[in-house]
Write a protein that holds these residues in place. Sequence first.
Motif, PDB file in Angstrom:
ATOM      1  N   GLN A   8      63.779  53.937  64.670  1.00 14.68           N
ATOM      2  CA  GLN A   8      62.683  54.305  65.576  1.00 14.68           C
ATOM      3  C   GLN A   8      62.100  55.667  65.218  1.00 14.68           C
ATOM      4  O   GLN A   8      60.884  55.881  65.271  1.00 14.68           O
ATOM      5  CB  GLN A   8      63.182  54.308  67.032  1.00 14.68           C
ATOM      6  CG  GLN A   8      63.400  52.912  67.612  1.00 14.68           C
ATOM      7  CD  GLN A   8      62.129  52.076  67.587  1.00 14.68           C
ATOM      8  OE1 GLN A   8      61.049  52.542  67.977  1.00 14.68           O
ATOM      9  NE2 GLN A   8      62.240  50.845  67.117  1.00 14.68           N
ATOM     10  N   LEU A   9      62.961  56.601  64.842  1.00 17.97           N
ATOM     11  CA  LEU A   9      62.494  57.929  64.442  1.00 17.97           C
ATOM     12  C   LEU A   9      61.708  57.870  63.131  1.00 17.97           C
ATOM     13  O   LEU A   9      60.735  58.600  62.938  1.00 17.97           O
ATOM     14  CB  LEU A   9      63.673  58.885  64.322  1.00 17.97           C
ATOM     15  CG  LEU A   9      64.336  59.281  65.653  1.00 17.97           C
ATOM     16  CD1 LEU A   9      65.602  60.097  65.400  1.00 17.97           C
ATOM     17  CD2 LEU A   9      63.365  60.083  66.524  1.00 17.97           C
ATOM     18  N   ILE A  10      62.138  56.991  62.238  1.00 19.57           N
ATOM     19  CA  ILE A  10      61.402  56.810  60.979  1.00 19.57           C
ATOM     20  C   ILE A  10      59.998  56.291  61.268  1.00 19.57           C
ATOM     21  O   ILE A  10      59.004  56.802  60.726  1.00 19.57           O
ATOM     22  CB  ILE A  10      62.151  55.833  60.046  1.00 19.57           C
ATOM     23  CG1 ILE A  10      63.432  56.495  59.515  1.00 19.57           C
ATOM     24  CG2 ILE A  10      61.257  55.404  58.882  1.00 19.57           C
ATOM     25  CD1 ILE A  10      64.343  55.539  58.747  1.00 19.57           C
ATOM     26  N   LEU A  11      59.895  55.301  62.135  1.00 29.41           N
ATOM     27  CA  LEU A  11      58.588  54.735  62.475  1.00 29.41           C
ATOM     28  C   LEU A  11      57.712  55.742  63.207  1.00 29.41           C
ATOM     29  O   LEU A  11      56.492  55.793  63.000  1.00 29.41           O
ATOM     30  CB  LEU A  11      58.770  53.476  63.325  1.00 29.41           C
ATOM     31  CG  LEU A  11      59.391  52.268  62.607  1.00 29.41           C
ATOM     32  CD1 LEU A  11      59.633  51.136  63.597  1.00 29.41           C
ATOM     33  CD2 LEU A  11      58.502  51.792  61.467  1.00 29.41           C
ATOM     34  N   LYS A  12      58.340  56.567  64.046  1.00 30.75           N
ATOM     35  CA  LYS A  12      57.591  57.600  64.768  1.00 30.75           C
ATOM     36  C   LYS A  12      57.012  58.616  63.789  1.00 30.75           C
ATOM     37  O   LYS A  12      55.831  58.991  63.875  1.00 30.75           O
ATOM     38  CB  LYS A  12      58.501  58.299  65.776  1.00 30.75           C
ATOM     39  CG  LYS A  12      57.810  59.358  66.641  1.00 30.75           C
ATOM     40  CD  LYS A  12      58.780  59.897  67.701  1.00 30.75           C
ATOM     41  CE  LYS A  12      58.097  60.898  68.623  1.00 30.75           C
ATOM     42  NZ  LYS A  12      57.730  62.137  67.905  1.00 30.75           N
ATOM     43  N   GLN A  13      57.825  59.059  62.840  1.00 30.70           N
ATOM     44  CA  GLN A  13      57.348  60.020  61.840  1.00 30.70           C
ATOM     45  C   GLN A  13      56.263  59.397  60.962  1.00 30.70           C
ATOM     46  O   GLN A  13      55.274  60.053  60.611  1.00 30.70           O
ATOM     47  CB  GLN A  13      58.512  60.492  60.962  1.00 30.70           C
ATOM     48  CG  GLN A  13      58.089  61.544  59.927  1.00 30.70           C
ATOM     49  CD  GLN A  13      59.275  62.095  59.153  1.00 30.70           C
ATOM     50  OE1 GLN A  13      60.407  62.109  59.639  1.00 30.70           O
ATOM     51  NE2 GLN A  13      59.028  62.548  57.934  1.00 30.70           N
ATOM     52  N   LEU A  14      56.431  58.128  60.623  1.00 31.45           N
ATOM     53  CA  LEU A  14      55.437  57.441  59.800  1.00 31.45           C
ATOM     54  C   LEU A  14      54.093  57.359  60.511  1.00 31.45           C
ATOM     55  O   LEU A  14      53.037  57.573  59.911  1.00 31.45           O
ATOM     56  CB  LEU A  14      55.944  56.037  59.458  1.00 31.45           C
ATOM     57  CG  LEU A  14      55.127  55.235  58.451  1.00 31.45           C
ATOM     58  CD1 LEU A  14      55.056  55.949  57.115  1.00 31.45           C
ATOM     59  CD2 LEU A  14      55.744  53.844  58.272  1.00 31.45           C
ATOM     60  N   ALA A  15      54.135  57.083  61.811  1.00 33.27           N
ATOM     61  CA  ALA A  15      52.902  56.999  62.593  1.00 33.27           C
ATOM     62  C   ALA A  15      52.208  58.356  62.699  1.00 33.27           C
ATOM     63  O   ALA A  15      50.980  58.442  62.691  1.00 33.27           O
ATOM     64  CB  ALA A  15      53.210  56.466  63.991  1.00 33.27           C
ATOM     65  N   GLU A  16      52.995  59.422  62.781  1.00 37.11           N
ATOM     66  CA  GLU A  16      52.436  60.766  62.935  1.00 37.11           C
ATOM     67  C   GLU A  16      51.937  61.356  61.615  1.00 37.11           C
ATOM     68  O   GLU A  16      50.915  62.046  61.573  1.00 37.11           O
ATOM     69  CB  GLU A  16      53.496  61.699  63.538  1.00 37.11           C
ATOM     70  CG  GLU A  16      53.854  61.361  64.978  1.00 37.11           C
ATOM     71  CD  GLU A  16      55.034  62.176  65.484  1.00 37.11           C
ATOM     72  OE1 GLU A  16      55.685  62.860  64.656  1.00 37.11           O
ATOM     73  OE2 GLU A  16      55.314  62.122  66.701  1.00 37.11           O
ATOM     74  N   GLU A  17      52.638  61.070  60.520  1.00 39.83           N
ATOM     75  CA  GLU A  17      52.349  61.735  59.251  1.00 39.83           C
ATOM     76  C   GLU A  17      51.755  60.824  58.180  1.00 39.83           C
ATOM     77  O   GLU A  17      51.233  61.303  57.175  1.00 39.83           O
ATOM     78  CB  GLU A  17      53.625  62.396  58.706  1.00 39.83           C
ATOM     79  CG  GLU A  17      54.204  63.433  59.670  1.00 39.83           C
ATOM     80  CD  GLU A  17      55.465  64.088  59.145  1.00 39.83           C
ATOM     81  OE1 GLU A  17      55.763  63.897  57.937  1.00 39.83           O
ATOM     82  OE2 GLU A  17      56.151  64.773  59.925  1.00 39.83           O
TER      83      GLU A  17
END
Length: 251
Positions: A8-17
């Motif tokens: 979930q954190l990987i997907l969150k970072q991907l969405a932001e960056e």
Amino acid sequence: MLTPQRKQLILKQLAEEGLVLSKALSERFGVSEDTVRRDLRELATEGLLQRVHGGALPSSAATVTFAERQHLQSDAKRRIAQKGAQLISQGQVVMIDGGTTTSELITCFPQDLRITVVTHSPSIAVGLAQHPLIEVVMIGGYLYKHSIVNVGAGALESISRIRADLFFMGVTGVHVEAGLSTGDFEESRIKRALADRAAETVVLASPEKLNSASPWVIGDISLINTLVVDAQTDDRLLAPFNHHGVTVVKA
């Protein structure tokens, strides 16, 4: 940290960056790069990202079926198609790729537009059949049903004999570093061949295509001259395209 939390954190970072790197993720989570690569591989299998060398990019939502794509960002597609139609001049030879955005494009053609359209899309050809002044040249081949376009050796042979003024290329992913991409190998070769036969290539990029990637690369970003995007697109997202010599037009 449990695997689901890490994903979930990987997907969150991907969405932001818009990009994640395996090495940086392994340092952030205190796990091995092999563990991160496994996470990325599993997320890619679920269609949640597109793996690239050293990390991952957002996966394009435009790789679903033609019928499903017709409902994605329909208002933005209409605005982008209208702006794209304004790039065409009387008397030109215009190659038009298959796709839902290019299907919108041809509905924006005025009744007094006199051009020759070359297409490997039966849908585009039929859509222009009743236009009073547009001549249509149909490229044959094997019908790829997912995108409703003709592909294969026969199509490539026909394309090699064309010289066009404009090519409206359909893509599923547009990324400065990852280039232009699509979801099928045969389609990627046809799109590249069409671009090679046009004086100028235009991509009509609805929001779900920007800063995303699909498995099959058409070419790097220098392959296109003009990128038409929705007016609400963040300028910071578009700046790298301008830096690489692509003319960005907002619709």
